[in-house]
Design an enzyme around this catalytic site. Structure first.
Site, PDB file in Angstrom:
ATOM      1  N   LYS A 124       0.722  -1.388  -0.084  1.00  0.00           N
ATOM      2  CA  LYS A 124       0.010  -0.108   0.162  1.00  0.00           C
ATOM      3  C   LYS A 124       0.774   1.363   0.018  1.00  0.00           C
ATOM      4  CE  LYS A 124      -3.796  -2.608   0.585  1.00  0.00           C
ATOM      5  NZ  LYS A 124      -3.357  -3.843   0.652  1.00  0.00           N
ATOM      6  N   LYS A 159      -8.633   1.555   3.630  1.00  0.00           N
ATOM      7  CA  LYS A 159      -8.286   0.164   3.628  1.00  0.00           C
ATOM      8  C   LYS A 159      -7.009  -0.172   4.681  1.00  0.00           C
ATOM      9  CE  LYS A 159      -6.041   1.285  -0.834  1.00  0.00           C
ATOM     10  NZ  LYS A 159      -5.763   0.806  -2.060  1.00  0.00           N
ATOM     11  N   ARG A 209      -4.824  -4.991 -13.393  1.00  0.00           N
ATOM     12  CA  ARG A 209      -3.562  -5.339 -12.698  1.00  0.00           C
ATOM     13  C   ARG A 209      -2.315  -5.326 -13.651  1.00  0.00           C
ATOM     14  NH1 ARG A 209      -1.817  -8.733  -9.125  1.00  0.00           N
ATOM     15  NH2 ARG A 209      -2.752  -7.363  -7.714  1.00  0.00           N
ATOM     16  N   ARG A 224      -9.913  -5.882 -13.606  1.00  0.00           N
ATOM     17  CA  ARG A 224     -10.785  -6.749 -12.622  1.00  0.00           C
ATOM     18  C   ARG A 224     -12.067  -5.872 -12.436  1.00  0.00           C
ATOM     19  NH1 ARG A 224      -6.148  -7.193  -8.573  1.00  0.00           N
ATOM     20  NH2 ARG A 224      -5.916  -5.434  -9.559  1.00  0.00           N
ATOM     21  N   ARG A 232     -15.192  -3.402  -4.927  1.00  0.00           N
ATOM     22  CA  ARG A 232     -13.683  -4.024  -5.091  1.00  0.00           C
ATOM     23  C   ARG A 232     -13.894  -4.672  -6.459  1.00  0.00           C
ATOM     24  NH1 ARG A 232     -14.067  -7.175   0.150  1.00  0.00           N
ATOM     25  NH2 ARG A 232     -16.175  -7.400  -0.727  1.00  0.00           N
ATOM     26  N   ASP A 272      -1.456  -2.088  -9.387  1.00  0.00           N
ATOM     27  CA  ASP A 272      -2.889  -2.035  -9.495  1.00  0.00           C
ATOM     28  C   ASP A 272      -3.291  -0.260  -9.920  1.00  0.00           C
ATOM     29  OD1 ASP A 272      -3.303  -4.442  -8.912  1.00  0.00           O
ATOM     30  OD2 ASP A 272      -4.037  -3.956  -6.772  1.00  0.00           O
ATOM     31  N   GLU A 280      -1.935   0.500  -5.795  1.00  0.00           N
ATOM     32  CA  GLU A 280      -1.177  -0.546  -5.050  1.00  0.00           C
ATOM     33  C   GLU A 280       0.056  -0.954  -5.779  1.00  0.00           C
ATOM     34  OE1 GLU A 280      -3.053  -3.501  -3.158  1.00  0.00           O
ATOM     35  OE2 GLU A 280      -4.733  -2.208  -2.229  1.00  0.00           O
ATOM     36  N   ASN A 282       1.965  -4.462  -5.917  1.00  0.00           N
ATOM     37  CA  ASN A 282       2.092  -5.618  -5.262  1.00  0.00           C
ATOM     38  C   ASN A 282       3.200  -6.494  -5.734  1.00  0.00           C
ATOM     39  OD1 ASN A 282      -0.962  -6.162  -4.263  1.00  0.00           O
ATOM     40  ND2 ASN A 282      -1.090  -5.152  -6.297  1.00  0.00           N
TER      41      ASN A 282
END
Length: 315
Positions: A124, A159, A209, A224, A232, A272, A280, A282
């Site tokens: 994050k 979050k 992504r 997504r 979400r 993201d 984000e 990842n």
């Protein structure tokens, strides 16, 4: 190449969606030896980092994708490359595992992603390195400050900093009657730091992504798309994955962030992106290789295993 992957239990992996299986299949096709290591199998004895490792015969049959050989206890330096693919949460045990992997590096092991980078690049908070790409963002544990952020923007996402798969993510409007209890649930009495971001309506077109391999964005991403009535887009939260070519902005973000990831020793990452904004980074166990390959025929496991081969200990 002897390739070991630090994984969750093999029985929990799903061939139709698991990127680790895609990597193992690609490595196996090239004749490399593939081993599975559980995070609990790492240990230090007489000053050396070792593990119980299981050799695998990997197959394309989803109903029986692997066969286990006889387990061995070997130093991690026995392998030409070790890939850390344990899923979050990034808890104390995950932290300890990165320390052991870093110690193994000092003994000659090659590890991806860099254990130090796994600790330094919180998924994050890492977006704070790239403010020109991010939505308005607050990181705080003071409830009053969080409420003020929601008031200022009218619509926000709150979050946890250690959440995964869409867990503990809340959309909160300024007039939401549950706003107080949501903030209390997340931060308590100023006990836990969280992230707040301005809500991006572009989420309706998908939380993209973007895969990054050795600093280079893969040409296709997976958008997504949230199910009806959901904010979400995470696949684990019921989102639908739609593969699509990178936009010019996606690539701009991927190239800029990828350059810094490569410097840090992060070989494989998943960014993201919602609309034009990075939300984000990842680095622990990014996924979406399988879904993109199924829809486009372009398999990111191929350039990734190319990268593994370049990073492996020379024969």
């Amino acid at each position: 190449m002897k390739l070991a992957l630090v994984l969750d239990p093999l029985g929990s992996l799903k061939p139709k969606k698991d990127s680790s299986i895609a990597m193992m299949r690609e490595a196996s096709r090239r004749g490399h030896e593939v081993y599975a290591i559980g995070a609990a199998d790492l240990f230090v004895q007489d000053g050396s980092v070792l593990s119980r490792a299981v050799p695998l015969a990997v197959d394309d049959d989803d109903s029986a994708w692997y066969r286990e050989g006889d387990a061995e206890e070997v130093p991690l330096a026995f392998f030409d490359l070790v890939a850390m693919r344990k899923d979050p949460p990034f808890d104390q045990e995950y932290y300890y595992a990165t320390l052991l992997l870093e110690r193994a590096e000092a003994e000659g092991a090659r590890v991806v992603n860099s254990p130090r980078a796994l600790r330094d690049w919180n998924e994050k908070l890492s977006i704070l390195r790239f403010p020109r790409f991010t939505p308005p963002t607050l990181v705080a544990r003071d409830p009053a400050r969080i409420h003020a952020f929601v008031e200022r923007h009218g619509d926000a996402i709150l979050k946890k900093l250690d959440g995964m798969g869409g867990s503990m993510i809340f959309r909160v409007r300024a007039d939401d009657p549950n706003r107080n209890v949501i903030v209390e649930t997340l931060v308590g009495d100023a006990e836990r730091t969280i992230m707040a971001q301005k809500y991006l309506p572009e989420i309706a077109r998908g939380d993209k992504r973007v895969l990054v391999i050795e600093g280079e964005p893969f040409p296709h991403c997976l958008a997504r798309i949230p199910r009806a009535g959901e904010t979400r887009g995470n696949l684990a939260a019921g989102g639908t994955g739609v593969a699509q070519p990178l936009s010019a902005r996606d690539r701009e973000i991927g190239v800029a962030v990828g350059a810094e990831l490569a410097k840090a020793g992060i070989v494989f990452a998943g960014l993201d992106v919602i609309g034009d904004c990075l939300t984000e980074v990842n680095v622990t166990s990014p996924t979406c290789i399988v879904e993109i390959a199924q829809q486009t025929g372009e398999n990111a496991a191929k350039p990734l295993v190319d990268a593994f081969e370049r990073r492996a200990r020379p024969a």
